[in-house]
Design a protein around this motif. Structure first.
Motif, PDB file in Angstrom:
ATOM      1  N   SER A  20      84.628  65.154  23.387  1.00  9.64           N
ATOM      2  CA  SER A  20      85.267  66.321  24.000  1.00  9.64           C
ATOM      3  C   SER A  20      86.730  66.066  24.316  1.00  9.64           C
ATOM      4  O   SER A  20      87.529  67.012  24.413  1.00  9.64           O
ATOM      5  N   LYS A  21      87.113  64.806  24.470  1.00 14.32           N
ATOM      6  CA  LYS A  21      88.521  64.490  24.722  1.00 14.32           C
ATOM      7  C   LYS A  21      89.386  64.776  23.491  1.00 14.32           C
ATOM      8  O   LYS A  21      90.583  65.033  23.615  1.00 14.32           O
ATOM      9  N   ALA A  22      88.752  64.714  22.311  1.00 12.08           N
ATOM     10  CA  ALA A  22      89.499  64.990  21.080  1.00 12.08           C
ATOM     11  C   ALA A  22      89.283  66.422  20.605  1.00 12.08           C
ATOM     12  O   ALA A  22      90.187  67.049  20.059  1.00 12.08           O
ATOM     13  N   PHE A  23      88.084  66.940  20.816  1.00 12.75           N
ATOM     14  CA  PHE A  23      87.727  68.277  20.331  1.00 12.75           C
ATOM     15  C   PHE A  23      87.814  69.242  21.510  1.00 12.75           C
ATOM     16  O   PHE A  23      86.816  69.664  22.081  1.00 12.75           O
ATOM     17  N   THR A  24      89.016  69.603  21.871  1.00 13.92           N
ATOM     18  CA  THR A  24      89.259  70.396  23.073  1.00 13.92           C
ATOM     19  C   THR A  24      89.458  71.872  22.722  1.00 13.92           C
ATOM     20  O   THR A  24      89.714  72.223  21.571  1.00 13.92           O
ATOM     21  N   PRO A  25      89.378  72.775  23.718  1.00 12.02           N
ATOM     22  CA  PRO A  25      89.718  74.181  23.464  1.00 12.02           C
ATOM     23  C   PRO A  25      91.123  74.337  22.893  1.00 12.02           C
ATOM     24  O   PRO A  25      91.372  75.213  22.068  1.00 12.02           O
ATOM     25  N   ARG A  26      92.036  73.447  23.316  1.00 14.81           N
ATOM     26  CA  ARG A  26      93.401  73.519  22.791  1.00 14.81           C
ATOM     27  C   ARG A  26      93.425  73.182  21.300  1.00 14.81           C
ATOM     28  O   ARG A  26      94.212  73.757  20.536  1.00 14.81           O
ATOM     29  N   THR A  27      92.544  72.250  20.878  1.00 15.21           N
ATOM     30  CA  THR A  27      92.443  71.917  19.461  1.00 15.21           C
ATOM     31  C   THR A  27      92.062  73.152  18.660  1.00 15.21           C
ATOM     32  O   THR A  27      92.649  73.447  17.610  1.00 15.21           O
ATOM     33  N   VAL A  28      91.061  73.879  19.152  1.00  9.27           N
ATOM     34  CA  VAL A  28      90.608  75.091  18.465  1.00  9.27           C
ATOM     35  C   VAL A  28      91.699  76.152  18.488  1.00  9.27           C
ATOM     36  O   VAL A  28      91.964  76.817  17.477  1.00  9.27           O
TER      37      VAL A  28
ATOM     38  N   ALA B  12      93.849  78.271  15.246  1.00 11.60           N
ATOM     39  CA  ALA B  12      93.689  79.707  14.995  1.00 11.60           C
ATOM     40  C   ALA B  12      94.598  80.220  13.883  1.00 11.60           C
ATOM     41  O   ALA B  12      94.120  80.905  12.955  1.00 11.60           O
ATOM     42  N   PRO B  13      95.910  79.925  13.895  1.00 12.60           N
ATOM     43  CA  PRO B  13      96.761  80.426  12.803  1.00 12.60           C
ATOM     44  C   PRO B  13      96.358  79.869  11.445  1.00 12.60           C
ATOM     45  O   PRO B  13      96.452  80.575  10.429  1.00 12.60           O
ATOM     46  N   VAL B  14      95.904  78.615  11.426  1.00 12.50           N
ATOM     47  CA  VAL B  14      95.473  77.998  10.164  1.00 12.50           C
ATOM     48  C   VAL B  14      94.229  78.708   9.635  1.00 12.50           C
ATOM     49  O   VAL B  14      94.126  79.038   8.446  1.00 12.50           O
ATOM     50  N   VAL B  15      93.256  78.949  10.538  1.00 18.94           N
ATOM     51  CA  VAL B  15      92.019  79.620  10.135  1.00 18.94           C
ATOM     52  C   VAL B  15      92.320  81.013   9.591  1.00 18.94           C
ATOM     53  O   VAL B  15      91.809  81.418   8.538  1.00 18.94           O
TER      54      VAL B  15
ATOM     55  N   ALA C 187      88.050  70.129   7.109  1.00 17.84           N
ATOM     56  CA  ALA C 187      88.886  69.119   6.443  1.00 17.84           C
ATOM     57  C   ALA C 187      90.264  69.065   7.068  1.00 17.84           C
ATOM     58  O   ALA C 187      90.840  67.974   7.253  1.00 17.84           O
ATOM     59  N   GLU C 188      90.822  70.223   7.403  1.00 16.18           N
ATOM     60  CA  GLU C 188      92.124  70.271   8.071  1.00 16.18           C
ATOM     61  C   GLU C 188      92.052  69.585   9.429  1.00 16.18           C
ATOM     62  O   GLU C 188      92.938  68.817   9.804  1.00 16.18           O
ATOM     63  N   MET C 189      90.986  69.864  10.162  1.00 19.21           N
ATOM     64  CA  MET C 189      90.802  69.232  11.478  1.00 19.21           C
ATOM     65  C   MET C 189      90.727  67.719  11.370  1.00 19.21           C
ATOM     66  O   MET C 189      91.347  66.984  12.142  1.00 19.21           O
ATOM     67  N   LEU C 190      89.921  67.258  10.414  1.00 21.95           N
ATOM     68  CA  LEU C 190      89.685  65.818  10.297  1.00 21.95           C
ATOM     69  C   LEU C 190      90.852  65.092   9.633  1.00 21.95           C
ATOM     70  O   LEU C 190      90.952  63.866   9.737  1.00 21.95           O
TER      71      LEU C 190
ATOM     72  N   GLU D 231      86.239  81.307  13.075  1.00 23.04           N
ATOM     73  CA  GLU D 231      86.161  81.404  11.621  1.00 23.04           C
ATOM     74  C   GLU D 231      85.501  82.705  11.183  1.00 23.04           C
ATOM     75  O   GLU D 231      85.964  83.367  10.242  1.00 23.04           O
ATOM     76  N   LEU D 232      84.416  83.079  11.858  1.00 22.42           N
ATOM     77  CA  LEU D 232      83.712  84.296  11.482  1.00 22.42           C
ATOM     78  C   LEU D 232      84.574  85.533  11.735  1.00 22.42           C
ATOM     79  O   LEU D 232      84.640  86.433  10.895  1.00 22.42           O
ATOM     80  N   ALA D 233      85.236  85.572  12.884  1.00 30.66           N
ATOM     81  CA  ALA D 233      86.112  86.712  13.178  1.00 30.66           C
ATOM     82  C   ALA D 233      87.243  86.802  12.154  1.00 30.66           C
ATOM     83  O   ALA D 233      87.617  87.901  11.714  1.00 30.66           O
ATOM     84  N   ALA D 234      87.780  85.644  11.743  1.00 24.14           N
ATOM     85  CA  ALA D 234      88.880  85.640  10.773  1.00 24.14           C
ATOM     86  C   ALA D 234      88.426  86.135   9.411  1.00 24.14           C
ATOM     87  O   ALA D 234      89.098  86.966   8.769  1.00 24.14           O
ATOM     88  N   SER D 235      87.291  85.661   8.929  1.00 20.74           N
ATOM     89  CA  SER D 235      86.849  86.064   7.585  1.00 20.74           C
ATOM     90  C   SER D 235      86.356  87.503   7.564  1.00 20.74           C
ATOM     91  O   SER D 235      86.681  88.264   6.635  1.00 20.74           O
TER      92      SER D 235
END
Length: 408
Positions: free
Chosen positions: A110-118, A122-125, A158-161, A369-373
Motif C-alpha cells: 500500500s505504500k507503493a500502490f497509493t490513491p495518488r498512484t492511481v 488517470a490521464p494515461v488511462v 505494464a505502464e504502472m510496473l 479503466e472501465l469508466a475510461a473505456s
C-alpha cells in the motif's frame, strides 16, 4: 409439479450452457438453502448475500491453512512437487495469505500502490482508452474483447510496473495460463501451462527488479523495492508475486467486466439508451451496476480453519467453501429486482471486488479503466451494436467472453 414443467437448472460449472447463464441455477440454490455440498469439487456452495458477507470477514476461515496446519493435519494432500513454481508464486501474494503475513505485505504494498498512484495514472488511462477506441472505430468495429477490452488493462498495468513496450506482448499469455489454475479441478495440461508461465514470468520480473534496484524510476516496481516500514522490506519473491497478482487480478477482471458489461447493455437497450443520453452523470453508478449484474469473478474460495455453522448446517474444519459472488450479487434479499439491470442503482453492495481483509487493492484502478473505456466508446461509437451472438470462454470461476463482435 406438472410433467411439462421445465426441470430446475443444475449447478454445473463445466457445462457451457451453465457458464453462459448461471443465474437461474443460483436462484434455485438460494431457494433451497444456505449451504450445499457439491461433491465434484468437494466444496460447500454458499449462495446468499448475507452469508457471503459474513464469511468474508470470519476469521475461522482463511485463504490458506498453512499458517496453522500442515497438509496432513488439515486432511489435505500436498500439491505435486512439479507444481511448486506455481504455488511458490501464488502463495507469496496477498490474496492467498492470512495475518500476520497478509497484514505486513498489504501494508508494504500500500505504500507503493497509493490513491495518488492511481490518480496520477488517470490521464494515461484515458489517453490509452481513447487511442484504442479511435483505432477500433476507424476499422468499423470488430471484436471488442480483443481490440479494446484486453489491451487496455495490460497497457495500464505494464505502464504502472514499468515494463518496456517491447516486452508487453508476453503478459496476456502468461496471465491467462496462470489463471487457468484457479478454475475448479484444473486439468494436468492447465497445470503444466501454469507452471511454465510461473517460471517464465518470475524469471522476467527477477531481472526487472534487479534493474530497478540499480536504477530506480517512477514505476511501481521501483516503489516496491523502496517500500519500507518498521524495519520490514518486501522480499524479492513477495515483489514478484505482487506484480503477478496485480496483472492477473486487475487485468482478467477488467477484460471480462468490459465484455460482460457491453453484452448486458446490448441486451437491455433501454438502459443503453439511458446511458448514451447522460454518460457523464450515469457512468459512476453504471460501472458498479454492470460489475454487480454480471461479475467476472463468480466464486471465491476459503478454507474452514475451525468448524462453522451456516443455516443450521455444520461445515467442519478441513472443508472448503465456495462463496458464490455471482449468486450473492443477484440475491433478492439484498438487491430489489436483482435480475433487472438498473444503471442508476446507488445502494450497490456487490462483491465483485471481494470483501474483508482481501478486498481488492486495485478496485479504484479497475473502476477508472472501465469508466475510461466505456466513456470513450459512448463518445466515439454512439451507434455501437452487436452483430453476432457472443461466445463464452469455458472457464467458470473467471467468467468472460471469448469474443464480442460489434459494428460502429
Amino acid at each position: 409439479m406438472s410433467s411439462s414443467a421445465a426441470p430446475a437448472p443444475a449447478f454445473d460449472p463445466w457445462q457451457p450452457s451453465f457458464v453462459a447463464d448461471p443465474y437461474p441455477a443460483y436462484a434455485v440454490l438460494r431457494e433451497r438453502g444456505r449451504a450445499h455440498y457439491y461433491a465434484p469439487s468437494r466444496q460447500w456452495l454458499i449462495p446468499r448475500h448475507e452469508d457471503v458477507r459474513a464469511l468474508l470477514r470470519d476469521r475461522r476461515l482463511g485463504r490458506t491453512y498453512l499458517h496453522r496446519f500442515s497438509h496432513e493435519e488439515f486432511g489435505r494432500t500436498a500439491p505435486p512437487p512439479e507444481h511448486e513454481p506455481f504455488h511458490t508464486l501464488n502463495g507469496h501474494g496477498m490474496l492467498d495469505l492470512e495475518p500476520p503475513d497478509h497484514t505486513r505485505l498489504r501494508r508494504l504494498v500500500s505504500k507503493a500502490f497509493t490513491p495518488r498512484t492511481v490518480e496520477r495514472l488517470a490521464p494515461v488511462v484515458e489517453r490509452l482508452a481513447d487511442e484504442l477506441v479511435e483505432a477500433f472505430v476507424a476499422e468499423g468495429g470488430g471484436d471488442l474483447v480483443h481490440a479494446v477490452a484486453e489491451p487496455l488493462p495490460v497497457a495500464v498495468i505494464a505502464e504502472m510496473l514499468g515494463i518496456p513496450p517491447e516486452d508487453r506482448a508476453q503478459l496476456r499469455p502468461w496471465s491467462a495460463d496462470i489463471c487457468g489454475m484457479f478454475e475448479l479441478n484444473p486439468s494436468d495440461e492447465a497445470a503444466r501451462r501454469a507452471v511454465r508461465a510461473s517460471v517464465e514470468f518470475s524469471a522476467y520480473l527477477r531481472e526487472l527488479i534487479a534493474a530497478r534496484r540499480r536504477a530506480p524510476g517512477e514505476d511501481l516496481i521501483s516503489g516496491l523495492v523502496a517500500a519500507y516500514d518498521e524495519g520490514d522490506r518486501l522480499t524479492e519473491q513477495e515483489m514478484i508475486s505482487t506484480c503477478v497478482l496485480l496483472l492477473n487480478a486487475g487485468h482478467e477482471a477488467t477484460v471480462n467486466s468490459t465484455g460482460n458489461g457491453w453484452l448486458a447493455l446490448f441486451r437491455h437497450p433501454d438502459q443503453l439508451a439511458l446511458l448514451r443520453s447522460a454518460p457523464g452523470a450515469l457512468l459512476p453508478t453504471a460501472v458498479d451496476e454492470l460489475l454487480r449484474y454480471d461479475t467476472p469473478l463468480q466464486l471465491f474460495e476459503r478454507w474452514v480453519l475451525d468448524d462453522i455453522e451456516v443455516g443450521g448446517t455444520v461445515i467442519p474444519r478441513g472443508s472448503e467453501v465456495a462463496l458464490l459472488f455471482g449468486s450473492a450479487n443477484r440475491d433478492p434479499e439484498r438487491f430489489p429486482d436483482p435480475d433487472r439491470l438498473d444503471l442508476s442503482r446507488t445502494d450497490n453492495a456487490h462483491f465483485t471486488f471481494g470483501g474483508g481483509i482481501h478486498y481488492c487493492l486495485g478496485a479504484p484502478l479497475a473502476r477508472l479503466e472501465l469508466a475510461a473505456s466505456f466513456g470513450a466508446l459512448l463518445r466515439r461509437a454512439p451507434g455501437l451494436r452487436l452483430v453476432a451472438e457472443p461466445r463464452w470462454n469455458p472457464g467458470f470461476v473467471i467468467r468472460g467472453l471469448r469474443e464480442l463482435l460489434v459494428e460502429v
